[in-house]
Each structure stands twice: as structure tokens, then as C-alpha cells.
Design a protein around this motif. Structure first.
Motif, PDB file in Angstrom:
ATOM      1  N   THR A 183      19.817 102.773  63.311  1.00 20.46           N
ATOM      2  CA  THR A 183      20.572 101.534  63.342  1.00 20.46           C
ATOM      3  C   THR A 183      20.069 100.569  62.276  1.00 20.46           C
ATOM      4  N   ALA A 184      18.785 100.653  61.951  1.00 25.68           N
ATOM      5  CA  ALA A 184      18.244  99.817  60.877  1.00 25.68           C
ATOM      6  C   ALA A 184      18.907 100.169  59.551  1.00 25.68           C
ATOM      7  N   ALA A 185      19.194 101.451  59.361  1.00 29.64           N
ATOM      8  CA  ALA A 185      19.864 101.868  58.136  1.00 29.64           C
ATOM      9  C   ALA A 185      21.277 101.302  58.074  1.00 29.64           C
ATOM     10  N   LEU A 186      21.964 101.296  59.204  1.00 32.93           N
ATOM     11  CA  LEU A 186      23.312 100.721  59.256  1.00 32.93           C
ATOM     12  C   LEU A 186      23.278  99.246  58.866  1.00 32.93           C
ATOM     13  N   ASP A 187      22.318  98.522  59.424  1.00 33.50           N
ATOM     14  CA  ASP A 187      22.153  97.106  59.087  1.00 33.50           C
ATOM     15  C   ASP A 187      21.894  96.937  57.597  1.00 33.50           C
ATOM     16  N   ALA A 188      21.052  97.818  57.043  1.00 30.76           N
ATOM     17  CA  ALA A 188      20.691  97.710  55.633  1.00 30.76           C
ATOM     18  C   ALA A 188      21.894  97.907  54.726  1.00 30.76           C
ATOM     19  N   VAL A 189      22.701  98.925  55.002  1.00 32.28           N
ATOM     20  CA  VAL A 189      23.854  99.198  54.148  1.00 32.28           C
ATOM     21  C   VAL A 189      24.847  98.045  54.186  1.00 32.28           C
ATOM     22  N   ILE A 190      25.124  97.536  55.376  1.00 33.96           N
ATOM     23  CA  ILE A 190      26.062  96.414  55.499  1.00 33.96           C
ATOM     24  C   ILE A 190      25.526  95.194  54.752  1.00 33.96           C
ATOM     25  N   ALA A 191      24.237  94.899  54.950  1.00 34.34           N
ATOM     26  CA  ALA A 191      23.645  93.742  54.282  1.00 34.34           C
ATOM     27  C   ALA A 191      23.658  93.914  52.769  1.00 34.34           C
ATOM     28  N   MET A 192      23.356  95.108  52.290  1.00 33.57           N
ATOM     29  CA  MET A 192      23.323  95.343  50.847  1.00 33.57           C
ATOM     30  C   MET A 192      24.707  95.276  50.233  1.00 33.57           C
ATOM     31  N   LEU A 210      29.755 109.038  64.059  1.00 33.78           N
ATOM     32  CA  LEU A 210      28.440 109.660  64.186  1.00 33.78           C
ATOM     33  C   LEU A 210      27.688 109.213  65.432  1.00 33.78           C
ATOM     34  N   ALA A 211      28.313 108.340  66.227  1.00 36.25           N
ATOM     35  CA  ALA A 211      27.746 107.900  67.510  1.00 36.25           C
ATOM     36  C   ALA A 211      26.386 107.227  67.365  1.00 36.25           C
ATOM     37  N   VAL A 212      26.166 106.513  66.235  1.00 38.57           N
ATOM     38  CA  VAL A 212      24.951 105.704  66.092  1.00 38.57           C
ATOM     39  C   VAL A 212      25.088 104.493  67.009  1.00 38.57           C
ATOM     40  N   GLU A 213      24.061 104.216  67.768  1.00 41.44           N
ATOM     41  CA  GLU A 213      24.108 103.081  68.692  1.00 41.44           C
ATOM     42  C   GLU A 213      23.562 101.835  68.000  1.00 41.44           C
ATOM     43  N   PRO A 214      24.407 100.851  67.702  1.00 46.25           N
ATOM     44  CA  PRO A 214      23.952  99.670  66.942  1.00 46.25           C
ATOM     45  C   PRO A 214      23.047  98.771  67.773  1.00 46.25           C
ATOM     46  N   ASN A 215      22.095  98.138  67.099  1.00 46.11           N
ATOM     47  CA  ASN A 215      21.286  97.123  67.760  1.00 46.11           C
ATOM     48  C   ASN A 215      21.820  95.747  67.381  1.00 46.11           C
ATOM     49  N   HIS A 216      21.144  94.691  67.839  1.00 40.63           N
ATOM     50  CA  HIS A 216      21.673  93.343  67.601  1.00 40.63           C
ATOM     51  C   HIS A 216      21.647  92.984  66.118  1.00 40.63           C
ATOM     52  N   ILE A 217      20.699  93.544  65.363  1.00 42.41           N
ATOM     53  CA  ILE A 217      20.644  93.254  63.935  1.00 42.41           C
ATOM     54  C   ILE A 217      21.900  93.782  63.237  1.00 42.41           C
ATOM     55  N   CYS A 218      22.336  94.961  63.646  1.00 47.46           N
ATOM     56  CA  CYS A 218      23.554  95.546  63.070  1.00 47.46           C
ATOM     57  C   CYS A 218      24.772  94.674  63.372  1.00 47.46           C
ATOM     58  N   TYR A 219      24.876  94.246  64.625  1.00 47.00           N
ATOM     59  CA  TYR A 219      26.015  93.404  65.003  1.00 47.00           C
ATOM     60  C   TYR A 219      26.034  92.115  64.182  1.00 47.00           C
ATOM     61  N   VAL A 220      24.866  91.492  64.019  1.00 50.94           N
ATOM     62  CA  VAL A 220      24.800  90.236  63.264  1.00 50.94           C
ATOM     63  C   VAL A 220      25.206  90.457  61.811  1.00 50.94           C
ATOM     64  N   TRP A 266      30.801 100.803  59.570  1.00 52.18           N
ATOM     65  CA  TRP A 266      30.702 100.656  61.020  1.00 52.18           C
ATOM     66  C   TRP A 266      31.493 101.760  61.733  1.00 52.18           C
ATOM     67  N   ASP A 267      32.714 101.972  61.304  1.00 48.96           N
ATOM     68  CA  ASP A 267      33.541 103.002  61.936  1.00 48.96           C
ATOM     69  C   ASP A 267      32.938 104.388  61.767  1.00 48.96           C
ATOM     70  N   LYS A 268      32.438 104.654  60.563  1.00 53.50           N
ATOM     71  CA  LYS A 268      31.890 105.990  60.293  1.00 53.50           C
ATOM     72  C   LYS A 268      30.652 106.270  61.131  1.00 53.50           C
TER      73      LYS A 268
END
Length: 397
Positions: free
Chosen positions: A207-216, A250-260, A243-245
């Protein structure tokens, strides 16, 4: 065997009781480890210092346990001294080096922590082959504590060449690198790190990776495009795609950092309505309760919605949020966030009593919103003109 069993059960008192009857060096090491794991770092160090009294010479395991005890309290000078002594005894291992770097990080000794990772050959004790991802993560943490964002980026980009051992960043390190890029608004490093992340397997499990890609994507889009509008459109659409992918496919469970991060992408594209929905989904998932970043972002969105269209529904949502967050304590979250929270609360009070006294640009409080959001290019609208709806033909987040 009995002392080892006490260590596994974290029963340090029983371990010490058995040790009083005498014991070999492995027994002492086990007792020290039991104390260290129980958080009794003083007692662990005391046992280490008592070894010579019992005609026992510390082993590498003894030194590792003592260094780990120093790490718990950020005793960086003691940790480095013990590490140098261990080097004289035998070759240090990555446990000892990692704990020493972490001790420096906890004590905010960022220069020393970074030097141990990037330039270990400059130090009196040579351990360049033992610097692993744990060391780099600890050094990044040290930079974060004192807001040394440029140094953090140098450290992150130096990952592959910082030692003789091939290392890969931890998932959380990508998210931290994104934050560093965000703070200094560097699109170039953001694009490089995002590319490295896209080539890594870590993207599929973090989920940290998801947050990173969105932020970048937020950073790169806002800085590399000639037109701000085009950049913001790329940003929220890219965020939706990621987010959709990851979440849906891929059923990654987002944490609050990802949502923000996801909500922020839409807010910067002039989509506070969508951003609020995302944050509401986060709270329904039981995440982000009392989180300062999420709270300031949601209050910024609610103020914009009320200012654009002061309907009963919007005003009710704002009042409910203000009541629910009245006890939120953002002290210790950073001076910028504390200032933004106070300013947003004051704006909410002013908007409720005299909405005509505020214009759109005056309501853009968050640092990145007032500098990089699409709304900064709009006219400075007065309250009640429903400008968010009127602009929907241009931006549909």
C-alpha cells in the motif's frame, strides 16, 4: 535451554534468576537478549558490562545485543563505540551495523546516519558490505525527522551504489521518497523513482507503493507539463487508473495514507466533491481516525463546497465535521499542518457568519492547493456562485 526458553517467552526475571546460579557465555547472551526484548535496555547493558567480572569475553552476539539495547534509546555514541569494539573482535554483521545506524536515526543524527550508508569508507570502521535496506530506511527516517528532504532524495537515489551488496528499497521507502519529492517539488527525481517502482515487484504487494505512485504522479504532472490544466487532468486520471488497477484488480488493501493521496489528487484537479467521497470511504473502512493530514484535507474540501454552493446539505456536512473534529490535536504534526488547521478552522467560522467576506483564493489554504491546484487559475470567485459546477464542463473528476 531453560534460559533460552525464558528468552522466547520474554520472561527476563526468570532468565536472570537462572543466571545467578552460574552460566556460560551463551547463557549470558540469552539473558541479555531477554532483557533487551523486554525493553530493559539498561539491564541488558549492565549484564554486558559484567561479563569480564565472570571471566567471560563478549562475543559478536554479545555486542549485537548491547548495540540493539542502545538503539532502543537512541544512544548513538554508545552504539558506535560498541560497533568499533566489535569490529576489533571480529567482522561486524548487518545486525550490528543496522542497529547502530538506527540509533543515529532515533537521535536525529542524520548526517552520521547518511554518511554510514552512502560513504561507509570514510569512517574509521569499514562496513560498506554490510549496509542493507534496513540501514537505508533508518537513515531516511533521520532525514525526515529534521526535514532534510534533498538529502533524503540523494540517499534514496544512491540506493544501488551505496554498498557492495545489492539492495532494494523497502516499500515504505518509496512512499517516503514521494513525500520528499513533494516537499521540494522535484518532478525529475519523482519520475525516476516512479519508474523504478513500476519495474519493481513491490508495487503489487504494498500500500505504501500505491501511495508513492499516486503522490509522484501529482508531483510530475504539476511540474513537467506546459499547461497546468493538462497536468492536473493527467494527475487525477492517472490516480484513478492506479487505484482501480491495484485496489480493484490486484486486491491491494489501501491504508489511510493511500486514501489521503488519492483524495488529494482529485482536490488538486478541482474535484473536492470526489475527494470528500474518497475520505468518507476511508473512514467507513475504519481508517484515518484522528489523522491530521486527512482532517485538514477534508476540511479544505468542505469549505470549498460550502463557499461555491452554500446549500443546507453542504453546510450541515461542514457543521458535522467541525463538531466531530473539535477535539483533534495536531500538535506535534509539524508547524505547517498546525498552521493550516488553525487557518482552516478560522475560515470555517468566518464562512458561517459572513460568507461574502471570503473569496475563492482566500479559501485555498493548504500549501499545495494554493500553489498547484487548478483552482488557482480560476477567477477569484465570490461565495455562492456555484463555480465548481460551472467549471465541470472543463474538469470532470
Amino acid at each position: 535451554a531453560a534460559i533460552a526458553a525464558c528468552e522466547r517467552a520474554s520472561r527476563w526475571t526468570a532468565a536472570l534468576s537462572l543466571l545467578r546460579r552460574g552460566g556460560s557465555l551463551p547463557s549470558w547472551n540469552t539473558a541479555m537478549s531477554a532483557c533487551e526484548k523486554a525493553g530493559l535496555w539498561q539491564l541488558a547493558l549492565l549484564l554486558f558490562l559484567q561479563l569480564p567480572d565472570y571471566r567471560l569475553s563478549p562475543s559478536g552476539v554479545s555486542y549485537n545485543t548491547a548495540i540493539c539495547a542502545c538503539e532502543r534509546e537512541g544512544l548513538w555514541q554508545d552504539a558506535l563505540f560498541l560497533l568499533s569494539q566489535r569490529r576489533e573482535l571480529e567482522e561486524a554483521d548487518n545486525i550490528a551495523v543496522g542497529s547502530a545506524v538506527s540509533a543515529c536515526a532515533k537521535a536525529a543524527q542524520w548526517e552520521r546516519a547518511v554518511a554510514m550508508v552512502l560513504k561507509p569508507w570514510d569512517l574509521a570502521v569499514l562496513w560498506s558490505g554490510l549496509v542493507d535496506s534496513r540501514c537505508c530506511s533508518a537513515a531516511l527516517l533521520a532525514c525526515q525527522k529534521v526535514s532534510k528532504w534533498l538529502q533524503a532524495l540523494d540517499l534514496f537515489r544512491g540506493y544501488p551504489a551505496a554498498s557492495e551488496v545489492v539492495r532494494h528499497p523497502e516499500p515504505a521507502d518509496f512512499a517516503f521518497a514521494a513525500s520528499a519529492c513533494d516537499e521540494v517539488h522535484h518532478a525529475g527525481p519523482a519520475s525516476e523513482i516512479r519508474h523504478a517502482l513500476s519495474q519493481s515487484r513491490v508495487l503489487r504487494r504494498s500500500t505504501a507503493a500505491l501511495d508513492a505512485v499516486i503522490a509522484m504522479d501529482t508531483i510530475a504532472a504539476g511540474d513537467s507539463c506546459g499547461e497546468l490544466l493538462r497536468g492536473m487532468l493527467l494527475n487525477w486520471r492517472r490516480a484513478d487508473f492506479i487505484w482501480d488497477k491495484l485496489v480493484s484488480n490486484l486486491a491491494v488493501e489501501p491504508n489511510h495514507i493511500c486514501y489521503v493521496a488519492y483524495a488529494k489528487a482529485h482536490l488538486l484537479a478541482a474535484g473536492p466533491t470526489v475527494a470528500v467521497r474518497i475520505l468518507d470511504r476511508m473512514r467507513k473502512a475504519g481508517l484515518g481516525s484522528g489523522n491530521g493530514q486527512a482532517s485538514v484535507l477534508q476540511l479544505q474540501c468542505l469549505l470549498l463546497l460550502c463557499h461555491s454552493s452554500p446549500t443546507e446539505s453542504h453546510l450541515s456536512d461542514l457543521a458535522t465535521f467541525l463538531e466531530g473534529s473539535a477535539g483533534l490535536n495536531v500538535t506535534g504534526s509539524g508547524r505547517l499542518l498546525e498552521s493550516e488547521w488553525r487557518q482552516l478552522r478560522n475560515s470555517a467560522t468566518q464562512l458561517s457568519s459572513e460568507p461574502s467576506s471570503l473569496t475563492l483564493h482566500q479559501l485555498l489554504v493548504l500549501y499545495h492547493v494554493k500553489r498547484r491546484s487548478l483552482m488557482t487559475t480560476w477567477p477569484d470567485y465570490a461565495a455562492g456562485l456555484e463555480y465548481l459546477s460551472s467549471q465541470s464542463s472543463e474538469v470532470k473528476p
